[in-house]
Write a protein that holds these residues in place. Structure first.
Motif, PDB file in Angstrom:
ATOM      1  N   PHE A 138       0.845  -1.187   0.000  1.00 32.56           N
ATOM      2  CA  PHE A 138       0.000   0.000   0.000  1.00 32.56           C
ATOM      3  C   PHE A 138       0.879   1.234   0.000  1.00 32.56           C
ATOM      4  CE2 PHE A 138       0.943  -0.696   4.410  1.00 32.56           C
ATOM      5  CZ  PHE A 138       1.066   0.573   4.942  1.00 32.56           C
ATOM      6  N   GLY A 139       0.270   2.355  -0.207  1.00 33.27           N
ATOM      7  CA  GLY A 139       0.978   3.621  -0.150  1.00 33.27           C
ATOM      8  C   GLY A 139      -0.026   4.737   0.067  1.00 33.27           C
ATOM      9  N   ASP A 140       0.461   5.865   0.447  1.00 29.49           N
ATOM     10  CA  ASP A 140      -0.428   7.024   0.542  1.00 29.49           C
ATOM     11  C   ASP A 140       0.267   8.230  -0.061  1.00 29.49           C
ATOM     12  OD1 ASP A 140       1.161   8.315   2.643  1.00 29.49           O
ATOM     13  OD2 ASP A 140       0.268   6.860   3.999  1.00 29.49           O
ATOM     14  N   TYR A 141      -0.528   9.093  -0.603  1.00 28.52           N
ATOM     15  CA  TYR A 141      -0.033  10.255  -1.327  1.00 28.52           C
ATOM     16  C   TYR A 141      -0.877  11.455  -0.927  1.00 28.52           C
ATOM     17  CZ  TYR A 141       1.562   6.274  -3.997  1.00 28.52           C
ATOM     18  OH  TYR A 141       2.122   5.069  -4.352  1.00 28.52           O
ATOM     19  N   ALA A 142      -0.243  12.515  -0.518  1.00 26.38           N
ATOM     20  CA  ALA A 142      -0.957  13.752  -0.224  1.00 26.38           C
ATOM     21  C   ALA A 142      -0.787  14.662  -1.441  1.00 26.38           C
ATOM     22  CB  ALA A 142      -0.382  14.420   1.021  1.00 26.38           C
ATOM     23  N   ILE A 143      -1.896  15.032  -2.042  1.00 24.73           N
ATOM     24  CA  ILE A 143      -1.862  15.896  -3.221  1.00 24.73           C
ATOM     25  C   ILE A 143      -2.715  17.123  -2.967  1.00 24.73           C
ATOM     26  CG2 ILE A 143      -1.478  13.943  -4.787  1.00 24.73           C
ATOM     27  CD1 ILE A 143      -4.456  14.159  -5.581  1.00 24.73           C
ATOM     28  N   ARG A 144      -2.465  18.170  -3.709  1.00 20.25           N
ATOM     29  CA  ARG A 144      -3.308  19.363  -3.653  1.00 20.25           C
ATOM     30  C   ARG A 144      -4.109  19.391  -4.940  1.00 20.25           C
ATOM     31  NH1 ARG A 144      -3.114  22.612   0.263  1.00 20.25           N
ATOM     32  NH2 ARG A 144      -3.739  24.438  -0.905  1.00 20.25           N
ATOM     33  N   THR A 145      -5.425  19.505  -4.805  1.00 19.73           N
ATOM     34  CA  THR A 145      -6.289  19.421  -5.978  1.00 19.73           C
ATOM     35  C   THR A 145      -7.619  20.105  -5.703  1.00 19.73           C
ATOM     36  OG1 THR A 145      -7.140  17.868  -7.625  1.00 19.73           O
ATOM     37  CG2 THR A 145      -7.252  17.149  -5.337  1.00 19.73           C
ATOM     38  N   THR A 146      -8.448  20.171  -6.701  1.00 19.41           N
ATOM     39  CA  THR A 146      -9.798  20.739  -6.574  1.00 19.41           C
ATOM     40  C   THR A 146     -10.801  19.587  -6.516  1.00 19.41           C
ATOM     41  OG1 THR A 146     -10.183  20.754  -8.955  1.00 19.41           O
ATOM     42  CG2 THR A 146      -9.095  22.716  -7.999  1.00 19.41           C
ATOM     43  N   PRO A 147     -12.038  19.854  -6.112  1.00 19.53           N
ATOM     44  CA  PRO A 147     -13.054  18.793  -6.123  1.00 19.53           C
ATOM     45  C   PRO A 147     -13.232  18.178  -7.523  1.00 19.53           C
ATOM     46  CG  PRO A 147     -13.864  20.659  -4.876  1.00 19.53           C
ATOM     47  CD  PRO A 147     -12.575  21.094  -5.516  1.00 19.53           C
ATOM     48  N   GLU A 148     -13.192  19.007  -8.539  1.00 21.90           N
ATOM     49  CA  GLU A 148     -13.361  18.503  -9.909  1.00 21.90           C
ATOM     50  C   GLU A 148     -12.195  17.591 -10.307  1.00 21.90           C
ATOM     51  OE1 GLU A 148     -15.639  22.020  -9.119  1.00 21.90           O
ATOM     52  OE2 GLU A 148     -13.464  21.818  -9.112  1.00 21.90           O
ATOM     53  N   GLN A 149     -10.981  17.986  -9.942  1.00 27.14           N
ATOM     54  CA  GLN A 149      -9.816  17.158 -10.260  1.00 27.14           C
ATOM     55  C   GLN A 149      -9.828  15.846  -9.471  1.00 27.14           C
ATOM     56  OE1 GLN A 149      -6.918  20.210  -9.319  1.00 27.14           O
ATOM     57  NE2 GLN A 149      -6.278  20.326 -11.467  1.00 27.14           N
ATOM     58  N   LEU A 150     -10.296  15.898  -8.216  1.00 31.45           N
ATOM     59  CA  LEU A 150     -10.381  14.680  -7.421  1.00 31.45           C
ATOM     60  C   LEU A 150     -11.407  13.720  -8.025  1.00 31.45           C
ATOM     61  CD1 LEU A 150      -9.494  13.010  -5.016  1.00 31.45           C
ATOM     62  CD2 LEU A 150     -11.148  14.280  -3.607  1.00 31.45           C
ATOM     63  N   THR A 151     -12.524  14.259  -8.479  1.00 33.23           N
ATOM     64  CA  THR A 151     -13.530  13.426  -9.166  1.00 33.23           C
ATOM     65  C   THR A 151     -12.912  12.780 -10.406  1.00 33.23           C
ATOM     66  OG1 THR A 151     -15.346  14.795  -8.346  1.00 33.23           O
ATOM     67  CG2 THR A 151     -15.790  13.442 -10.303  1.00 33.23           C
ATOM     68  N   ALA A 152     -12.165  13.555 -11.176  1.00 33.01           N
ATOM     69  CA  ALA A 152     -11.512  13.024 -12.377  1.00 33.01           C
ATOM     70  C   ALA A 152     -10.473  11.962 -12.012  1.00 33.01           C
ATOM     71  CB  ALA A 152     -10.860  14.154 -13.170  1.00 33.01           C
ATOM     72  N   LEU A 153      -9.721  12.190 -10.948  1.00 31.71           N
ATOM     73  CA  LEU A 153      -8.722  11.219 -10.502  1.00 31.71           C
ATOM     74  C   LEU A 153      -9.388   9.895 -10.151  1.00 31.71           C
ATOM     75  CD1 LEU A 153      -5.876  10.342  -9.564  1.00 31.71           C
ATOM     76  CD2 LEU A 153      -6.403  11.417  -7.359  1.00 31.71           C
ATOM     77  N   ARG A 154     -10.470   9.943  -9.395  1.00 30.96           N
ATOM     78  CA  ARG A 154     -11.171   8.718  -9.003  1.00 30.96           C
ATOM     79  C   ARG A 154     -11.718   7.998 -10.230  1.00 30.96           C
ATOM     80  NH1 ARG A 154     -15.539   9.679  -5.288  1.00 30.96           N
ATOM     81  NH2 ARG A 154     -15.434   7.471  -4.871  1.00 30.96           N
ATOM     82  N   THR A 155     -12.240   8.754 -11.191  1.00 32.26           N
ATOM     83  CA  THR A 155     -12.728   8.156 -12.439  1.00 32.26           C
ATOM     84  C   THR A 155     -11.588   7.475 -13.183  1.00 32.26           C
ATOM     85  OG1 THR A 155     -14.512   9.784 -12.603  1.00 32.26           O
ATOM     86  CG2 THR A 155     -13.859   8.653 -14.650  1.00 32.26           C
ATOM     87  N   ASP A 156     -10.448   8.142 -13.267  1.00 34.78           N
ATOM     88  CA  ASP A 156      -9.279   7.562 -13.936  1.00 34.78           C
ATOM     89  C   ASP A 156      -8.791   6.304 -13.225  1.00 34.78           C
ATOM     90  OD1 ASP A 156      -9.328   9.552 -15.847  1.00 34.78           O
ATOM     91  OD2 ASP A 156      -7.680  10.712 -14.969  1.00 34.78           O
ATOM     92  N   LEU A 157      -8.777   6.321 -11.899  1.00 33.53           N
ATOM     93  CA  LEU A 157      -8.333   5.145 -11.154  1.00 33.53           C
ATOM     94  C   LEU A 157      -9.264   3.960 -11.403  1.00 33.53           C
ATOM     95  CD1 LEU A 157      -7.241   6.785  -7.784  1.00 33.53           C
ATOM     96  CD2 LEU A 157      -5.754   5.733  -9.510  1.00 33.53           C
ATOM     97  N   ARG A 158     -10.575   4.207 -11.432  1.00 36.99           N
ATOM     98  CA  ARG A 158     -11.529   3.131 -11.741  1.00 36.99           C
ATOM     99  C   ARG A 158     -11.272   2.568 -13.132  1.00 36.99           C
ATOM    100  NH1 ARG A 158     -15.199   6.155  -8.572  1.00 36.99           N
ATOM    101  NH2 ARG A 158     -15.905   7.382 -10.340  1.00 36.99           N
ATOM    102  N   ARG A 159     -10.990   3.451 -14.105  1.00 36.74           N
ATOM    103  CA  ARG A 159     -10.712   3.015 -15.474  1.00 36.74           C
ATOM    104  C   ARG A 159      -9.461   2.144 -15.512  1.00 36.74           C
ATOM    105  NH1 ARG A 159      -7.153   4.719 -18.471  1.00 36.74           N
ATOM    106  NH2 ARG A 159      -6.932   6.746 -17.484  1.00 36.74           N
ATOM    107  N   VAL A 160      -8.400   2.589 -14.834  1.00 38.42           N
ATOM    108  CA  VAL A 160      -7.153   1.816 -14.821  1.00 38.42           C
ATOM    109  C   VAL A 160      -7.369   0.457 -14.154  1.00 38.42           C
ATOM    110  CG1 VAL A 160      -4.809   1.725 -13.862  1.00 38.42           C
ATOM    111  CG2 VAL A 160      -5.629   3.818 -14.963  1.00 38.42           C
ATOM    112  N   ILE A 161      -8.059   0.443 -13.028  1.00 34.26           N
ATOM    113  CA  ILE A 161      -8.333  -0.821 -12.334  1.00 34.26           C
ATOM    114  C   ILE A 161      -9.117  -1.756 -13.246  1.00 34.26           C
ATOM    115  CG2 ILE A 161      -9.629  -1.859 -10.420  1.00 34.26           C
ATOM    116  CD1 ILE A 161      -8.800   0.740  -8.817  1.00 34.26           C
ATOM    117  N   ASN A 162     -10.125  -1.227 -13.930  1.00 35.54           N
ATOM    118  CA  ASN A 162     -10.924  -2.059 -14.844  1.00 35.54           C
ATOM    119  C   ASN A 162     -10.079  -2.605 -15.991  1.00 35.54           C
ATOM    120  OD1 ASN A 162     -13.294  -1.866 -13.386  1.00 35.54           O
ATOM    121  ND2 ASN A 162     -13.961  -0.030 -14.469  1.00 35.54           N
TER     122      ASN A 162
END
Length: 189
Positions: A138-162
Motif C-alpha cells: 500500500f501507499g499514501d499520497y498527499a496531493i493538492r487538488t480541486t473537487p473537480e480534479q479529485l472526481t476526475a482522478l477517481r474516475t481515472d483510477l476506476r478506469r485503470v483498475i478495470n
C-alpha cells in the motif's frame, strides 16, 4: 451492478459480517450457511441469520438449483448482484443517508482491515510466493487538488483498475483487493 438500494437496505448491509458474507458469495461462489461459516471462521447460526437479513433486502438469493443435500435440508445462497454502490453524496439518499453512509464506510474499513490482516498472516505462514509478497502493498499520497480534479482522478483510477481486470485468468492469477480512498484533509491547527 445493483441499483442504489434504499436507506433501510444499506443500513442492513452496514455490518462487517454481512459485508463479508456478500463478498464471499460474490468472489468464492454460492454457499450454504455452514460453508460460509467455515469460509469466514464464524458459526452457521450467525451466517444463517445474516443471510436472511441480506435476502430480505435483496442482496442475496436462494440458489435451489444447487440442490438440497442428502437429507434435503441444505439451503444454498448466491449473490443477487456483482456489486453494490451508493452515492458519494449521502444527501442523495434522503433522510438518514449521512448516518447510513458513515456506517457503511466504517463497516467496509473493518472488512478491508480484516482482508489485509488475513493476507499478512498467510504471508507469514509462507502461503504466498515471494513474487506475490513483493507485488502486494500500500501507499499514501498527499496531493493538492480541486473537487473537480479529485472526481476526475477517481474516475481515472476506476478506469485503470478495470483495465487490469479483463477476466483473463492465467494459471498464476489471484483475486486482489484494491481499495481506493480519497478524502480531503485539513491538519489540526
Amino acid at each position: 451492478m445493483a441499483s442504489i438500494p434504499e436507506v433501510d437496505a444499506l443500513r442492513a448491509l452496514a455490518h462487517p459480517l454481512r459485508m463479508r458474507i456478500l463478498g464471499s458469495l460474490r468472489i468464492d461462489g454460492p454457499a450454504t450457511s455452514a460453508l460460509l461459516a467455515r469460509r469466514l471462521a464464524t458459526d452457521s447460526g450467525q451466517t444463517s441469520h445474516h443471510l436472511r437479513v441480506l435476502n430480505r433486502h435483496g442482496f442475496v438469493l436462494d440458489a435451489p438449483e444447487l440442490g438440497k443435500g442428502a437429507r434435503g435440508r441444505e439451503r444454498w445462497w448466491k449473490a443477487a448482484h456483482d456489486t453494490t454502490s451508493w452515492p458519494d453524496d449521502p444527501g442523495e439518499l434522503g433522510p438518514g443517508g449521512a448516518d447510513v453512509v458513515h456506517a457503511l464506510d466504517r463497516a467496509a474499513r473493518r472488512v478491508w482491515d480484516e482482508v489485509i490482516e488475513s493476507y499478512r498472516a498467510q504471508a507469514a505462514r509462507g502461503e504466498w510466493s515471494p513474487q506475490w509478497q513483493a507485488a502486494a502493498g500500500f501507499g499514501d499520497y498527499a496531493i493538492r487538488t480541486t473537487p473537480e480534479q479529485l472526481t476526475a482522478l477517481r474516475t481515472d483510477l476506476r478506469r485503470v483498475i478495470n483495465e487490469y481486470d479483463r477476466g483473463e485468468h492465467a494459471d498464476d492469477t489471484e483475486t486482489v483487493a484494491v481499495v481506493v480512498q480519497a478524502y480531503p484533509y485539513r491538519p489540526a491547527r
